[in-house]
Design an enzyme around this catalytic site. Structure first.
Site: not given
Ligand SMILES: Cc1cc2nc3c(=O)[nH]c(=O)nc-3n(C[C@H](O)[C@H](O)[C@H](O)COP(=O)(O)O)c2cc1C
Length: 391
Positions: A32, A85, A114, A137, A163, A172, A261, A285, A288, A318, A339-340
């Protein structure tokens, strides 16, 4: 506990944290976090785009101290980084969004909560000694969004992040293959296929059960149905999403700065500004959502060129190293979101894991500036990098 902290302190980069997370989490939860949409082409492009940018250092310039501080929409940051988030953090570790908010505020970096959080937005704000932004959201419709915005305003969230890239949830494939949706929605029987994966991660399982299992969504509340149950979350997300026609309604409720965003083109940047955005986040995102869109870093200059100084431009997708932050700033971002990088840290060790991920990015960033001969993040310019033509 001591073993965990020694493993965390021995991790030298975000990839090591990712590996620890992979070992700590059931496959379904790890995928996930780690997975992207469809063929994961955009996910890979996000990293390739950073590889295509090389540095042009000013050699033999001693930089004894570097100034990493910056200010984004009136929020002072100790370095140009905000935690993006990320939904369902509480499934990765019970500390979830509270642990992330604590680590972020102690480190002086930003935090964006988030909508899909397992902790109440009030509790996350209380845990933070800094400012927290709220990501919206429209899951649950306008009534749920209004409830969340009013609560966020009451407890002092300063900035709203909308977003725009999630009109439907990206496909995914790793999540679908593992059965994430059944895991979240199904009854006890439908969880049987996950039993062996879960039982081989007893530490995660014990924490998860002690925390009450899958959390509901306390920030998605409607007058008719109350708090959104986690089993209904996927369906609710599919049903309602933001569109530009919601903007006047949102702006009537939220008087503080609004960030859009998910911008990937000059046209959407312009549309965001026309709708009153104070900043945009160039983001796909993390690969994703729509597979096949370009890397955020690749389109960053196009958005910066369009926005000029009419708003602030942030970027994500990234970021795994401090040098990535430098590259993004050289190409015009004011700050980045990750994020990750911090989600792996959280999964590996809770709050100390998030702290470690921020520390890694900070140390890298400072070293990179020194090796470039640049004393401050505010002095970074395009002249410090060159960009290979896109293949
Ligand atoms: C597991 C996961 C859940 C995410 N959930 C949200 C979310 O709830 N709302 C949102 O705007 N972006 C969400 N994102 C996107 C992140 O805000 C962000 O844009 C993204 O993780 C950036 O890429 P990176 O993981 O390579 O840093 C999520 C990303 C991941 C990896």
């Amino acid at each position: 506990m001591a073993l965990i902290s020694s493993r965390i302190s021995r991790a030298v980069n975000i990839e090591d944290l990712c590996e620890l997370a992979r070992r700590r989490l059931p496959r379904i939860v790890f995928n996930y976090i780690d997975g992207g949409a469809e063929a994961e082409w955009t996910l890979r492009e996000n990293r390739r785009a950073f590889d295509a940018v090389t540095f042009r250092p000013s050699q033999a310039i001693a930089v004894p101290t570097c100034d990493l501080r910056t200010r984004v929409l009136g929020t002072d940051l100790s370095m140009p980084l905000l935690l993006a988030p990320v939904g369902y953090l509480r499934v990765m570790h019970p500390g979830g969004e509270i642990a992330a908010a604590r680590a972020a505020s102690k480190a002086g970096v930003g935090m964006i909560l988030s909508t899909v959080s397992g902790h109440r937005l009030e509790d996350v704000k209380t845990a933070s000694t800094g400012q927290v932004w709220y990501q919206l959201y429209l899951t649950g419709g306008r009534a749920a969004a209004e409830n969340a915005m009013r609560r966020a305003i009451d407890v002092g969230y300063t900035v709203l992040v909308i977003t725009i890239d999630s009109t439907v949830i990206g496909h995914r494939e790793r999540e679908s293959r593992d059965g994430m949706e059944q895991f979240l929605r199904g009854n006890l029987w439908s969880k049987i296929p996950f039993v062996s994966d879960i039982l081989t991660h007893p530490r995660w399982l014990a924490r998860f059960l002690l925390d009450g299992g899958l959390p509901d969504m306390p920030n998605i509340v409607t007058p008719e149905r109350g708090v959104l149950r986690v089993r209904d979350a996927h369906t609710a997300m599919k049903r309602q999403a933001f569109s530009w026609s919601d903007m006047p309604w949102i702006r009537a409720l939220w008087k503080g700065p609004i960030v859009i965003k998910g911008v990937l083109t000059a046209e959407d940047a312009r549309r965001s500004l026309d709708h009153g955005a104070a900043a945009v986040v160039v983001s796909n995102h993390g690969g994703r959502q729509l597979d096949g869109v370009p890397a955020s870093l690749q389109v960053l200059p196009e958005v910066v060129e369009e926005v000029k100084d009419r708003a602030e431009v942030l970027m994500d997708s990234g970021i795994r190293r401090g040098s990535d932050i430098v590259k993004a700033i050289c190409l015009g971002a004011r700050a980045v979101l990750c994020g990750r990088s911090y989600a792996y840290g959280l999964a590996a060790a809770g709050e100390p894991g998030v702290t470690r991920s921020i520390e890694m990015l900070r140390n890298d960033l400072e070293r990179c500036l020194k090796l470039l001969g640049c004393p401050s993040v505010n002095a970074l310019t395009r002249s410090y990098v060159s960009v290979a033509p896109h293949r």
